[in-house]
Design a protein around this motif. Structure first.
Motif, PDB file in Angstrom:
ATOM      1  N   ALA A  97       8.116  -2.110  -7.397  1.00  0.00           N
ATOM      2  CA  ALA A  97       7.057  -2.163  -6.392  1.00  0.00           C
ATOM      3  C   ALA A  97       5.973  -3.168  -6.795  1.00  0.00           C
ATOM      4  O   ALA A  97       5.478  -3.947  -5.963  1.00  0.00           O
ATOM      5  CB  ALA A  97       6.453  -0.780  -6.191  1.00  0.00           C
ATOM      6  N   GLU A  98       5.600  -3.143  -8.045  1.00  0.00           N
ATOM      7  CA  GLU A  98       4.582  -4.075  -8.522  1.00  0.00           C
ATOM      8  C   GLU A  98       5.078  -5.517  -8.456  1.00  0.00           C
ATOM      9  O   GLU A  98       4.312  -6.434  -8.132  1.00  0.00           O
ATOM     10  CB  GLU A  98       4.171  -3.708  -9.940  1.00  0.00           C
ATOM     11  CG  GLU A  98       3.404  -2.383 -10.019  1.00  0.00           C
ATOM     12  CD  GLU A  98       3.178  -1.909 -11.450  1.00  0.00           C
ATOM     13  OE1 GLU A  98       3.768  -2.521 -12.377  1.00  0.00           O
ATOM     14  OE2 GLU A  98       2.424  -0.929 -11.637  1.00  0.00           O
TER      15      GLU A  98
ATOM     16  N   ALA B  88      15.081   1.674  -3.723  1.00  0.00           N
ATOM     17  CA  ALA B  88      14.831   0.611  -4.701  1.00  0.00           C
ATOM     18  C   ALA B  88      15.657  -0.624  -4.396  1.00  0.00           C
ATOM     19  O   ALA B  88      15.159  -1.758  -4.470  1.00  0.00           O
ATOM     20  CB  ALA B  88      15.141   1.118  -6.110  1.00  0.00           C
ATOM     21  N   GLU B  89      16.910  -0.443  -4.025  1.00  0.00           N
ATOM     22  CA  GLU B  89      17.791  -1.580  -3.760  1.00  0.00           C
ATOM     23  C   GLU B  89      17.398  -2.309  -2.486  1.00  0.00           C
ATOM     24  O   GLU B  89      17.439  -3.541  -2.426  1.00  0.00           O
ATOM     25  CB  GLU B  89      19.233  -1.090  -3.699  1.00  0.00           C
ATOM     26  CG  GLU B  89      19.744  -0.635  -5.065  1.00  0.00           C
ATOM     27  CD  GLU B  89      20.955   0.276  -4.997  1.00  0.00           C
ATOM     28  OE1 GLU B  89      21.573   0.516  -6.046  1.00  0.00           O
ATOM     29  OE2 GLU B  89      21.278   0.774  -3.890  1.00  0.00           O
TER      30      GLU B  89
ATOM     31  N   THR C  24       0.831  -1.204   0.000  1.00  0.00           N
ATOM     32  CA  THR C  24       0.000   0.000   0.000  1.00  0.00           C
ATOM     33  C   THR C  24       0.867   1.257   0.000  1.00  0.00           C
ATOM     34  O   THR C  24       0.596   2.215  -0.734  1.00  0.00           O
ATOM     35  CB  THR C  24      -0.935   0.002   1.224  1.00  0.00           C
ATOM     36  OG1 THR C  24      -1.794  -1.147   1.146  1.00  0.00           O
ATOM     37  CG2 THR C  24      -1.787   1.262   1.265  1.00  0.00           C
ATOM     38  N   VAL C  25       1.916   1.259   0.810  1.00  0.00           N
ATOM     39  CA  VAL C  25       2.829   2.410   0.842  1.00  0.00           C
ATOM     40  C   VAL C  25       3.517   2.585  -0.501  1.00  0.00           C
ATOM     41  O   VAL C  25       3.589   3.696  -1.045  1.00  0.00           O
ATOM     42  CB  VAL C  25       3.871   2.235   1.961  1.00  0.00           C
ATOM     43  CG1 VAL C  25       4.940   3.321   1.871  1.00  0.00           C
ATOM     44  CG2 VAL C  25       3.203   2.264   3.329  1.00  0.00           C
ATOM     45  N   LEU C  26       4.009   1.496  -1.058  1.00  0.00           N
ATOM     46  CA  LEU C  26       4.746   1.570  -2.324  1.00  0.00           C
ATOM     47  C   LEU C  26       3.869   2.110  -3.451  1.00  0.00           C
ATOM     48  O   LEU C  26       4.357   2.820  -4.339  1.00  0.00           O
ATOM     49  CB  LEU C  26       5.274   0.184  -2.699  1.00  0.00           C
ATOM     50  CG  LEU C  26       6.326  -0.416  -1.768  1.00  0.00           C
ATOM     51  CD1 LEU C  26       6.631  -1.855  -2.178  1.00  0.00           C
ATOM     52  CD2 LEU C  26       7.602   0.419  -1.779  1.00  0.00           C
ATOM     53  N   ALA C  27       2.591   1.784  -3.422  1.00  0.00           N
ATOM     54  CA  ALA C  27       1.687   2.234  -4.480  1.00  0.00           C
ATOM     55  C   ALA C  27       1.559   3.750  -4.522  1.00  0.00           C
ATOM     56  O   ALA C  27       1.197   4.312  -5.562  1.00  0.00           O
ATOM     57  CB  ALA C  27       0.316   1.591  -4.308  1.00  0.00           C
ATOM     58  N   GLY C  28       1.862   4.422  -3.416  1.00  0.00           N
ATOM     59  CA  GLY C  28       1.728   5.872  -3.376  1.00  0.00           C
ATOM     60  C   GLY C  28       3.023   6.628  -3.608  1.00  0.00           C
ATOM     61  O   GLY C  28       3.034   7.864  -3.516  1.00  0.00           O
ATOM     62  N   LEU C  29       4.111   5.920  -3.909  1.00  0.00           N
ATOM     63  CA  LEU C  29       5.399   6.596  -4.106  1.00  0.00           C
ATOM     64  C   LEU C  29       5.523   7.155  -5.515  1.00  0.00           C
ATOM     65  O   LEU C  29       4.926   6.642  -6.466  1.00  0.00           O
ATOM     66  CB  LEU C  29       6.548   5.619  -3.845  1.00  0.00           C
ATOM     67  CG  LEU C  29       6.655   5.011  -2.449  1.00  0.00           C
ATOM     68  CD1 LEU C  29       7.925   4.175  -2.337  1.00  0.00           C
ATOM     69  CD2 LEU C  29       6.615   6.083  -1.364  1.00  0.00           C
TER      70      LEU C  29
END
Length: 223
Positions: A102-103, A38-39, A16-21
């Motif tokens: 993220a996906e 990312a790493e 959920t957090v990653l989807a908003g970056l």
């Protein structure tokens, strides 16, 4: 709540957090140098992605290591640590964007959840260190990886920690190991503060260090 439910709750929160970056967020430095966001995310994805491979191998006859033993300092030699760092940097560079990474993280943990659906908790697997562990005991270490590195990602993104309550309890229980200082956290700390201090995410005062040394609390070795 089971360790599996705690793991999926923490993974869902991170997704959920990653989807908003935005893309620039993935280039931010982290407190786990030399990794950027990312790493570090690539490393977390890899720690989960090993599970289907492990399940595809013959099960060892019995477990010999528990979750605390998995983090023993002897396991994280300089060569192993260097390979871990370089592998995450290489894998992050193989994707076109942070969004794609993220996906892929979300696809990975959901595929792992599906793969585990029919596996018994007492199934024995072999870790990357070669140690036989009960499957659900190994999953405790996956909660640690996703949850504690989630603290690192939150700090890098200038966000409040999003560690879920179920994951926090799994990590704290591992760190405390039945220690008489308490079932949640010692020294009057709340559970989140305890986890951050015990994993090096917050500094310890000399008095605090002396107290936890006397209590014999577990210190996890992340390499």
């Amino acid at each position: 709540m089971t360790v599996r439910e705690a793991l999926w709750a923490e993974c869902e929160r991170l997704s959920t957090v990653l989807a908003g970056l935005v893309e620039a967020d993935f280039d931010r430095p982290t407190g786990c140098p030399p990794w950027n966001v990312a790493e570090l995310l690539a490393h977390v994805r890899t720690t989960l992605g090993r599970l289907p491979v492990m399940l595809g191998q013959p099960a060892p006859p019995r477990a010999e290591v528990d979750a605390a033993g998995y983090y023993g300092p002897a396991k994280f030699t300089p060569a192993v640590d260097a390979a871990r760092v370089d592998g995450a940097r290489r894998e992050a560079g193989e994707v076109a964007s942070g969004r794609e990474l993220a996906e892929d993280f979300t696809r990975t943990w959901r595929s792992v959840r599906a793969a585990l659906a029919t596996e018994a908790p007492d199934r024995v697997v072999r870790t990357r260190h070669g140690d036989p562990m009960l499957l659900d005991e190994f999953l405790v270490t996956r909660v640690v990886e996703v949850g504690v590195h989630g603290l690192d990602l939150a700090a890098a993104l200038d966000r409040p920690p999003w560690l879920t309550e179920p994951a926090a309890r799994v990590v704290a229980d591992l760190l405390l190991g039945g220690n008489p200082l308490g079932t949640d956290a010692p020294l009057g700390w709340d559970r989140l503060t305890f986890i951050r201090k015990a994993t090096g995410r917050l500094p310890l005062s000399d008095a605090e260090r002396a107290e936890i040394d006397r209590a014999g609390l577990r210190w996890l070795s992340f390499g």
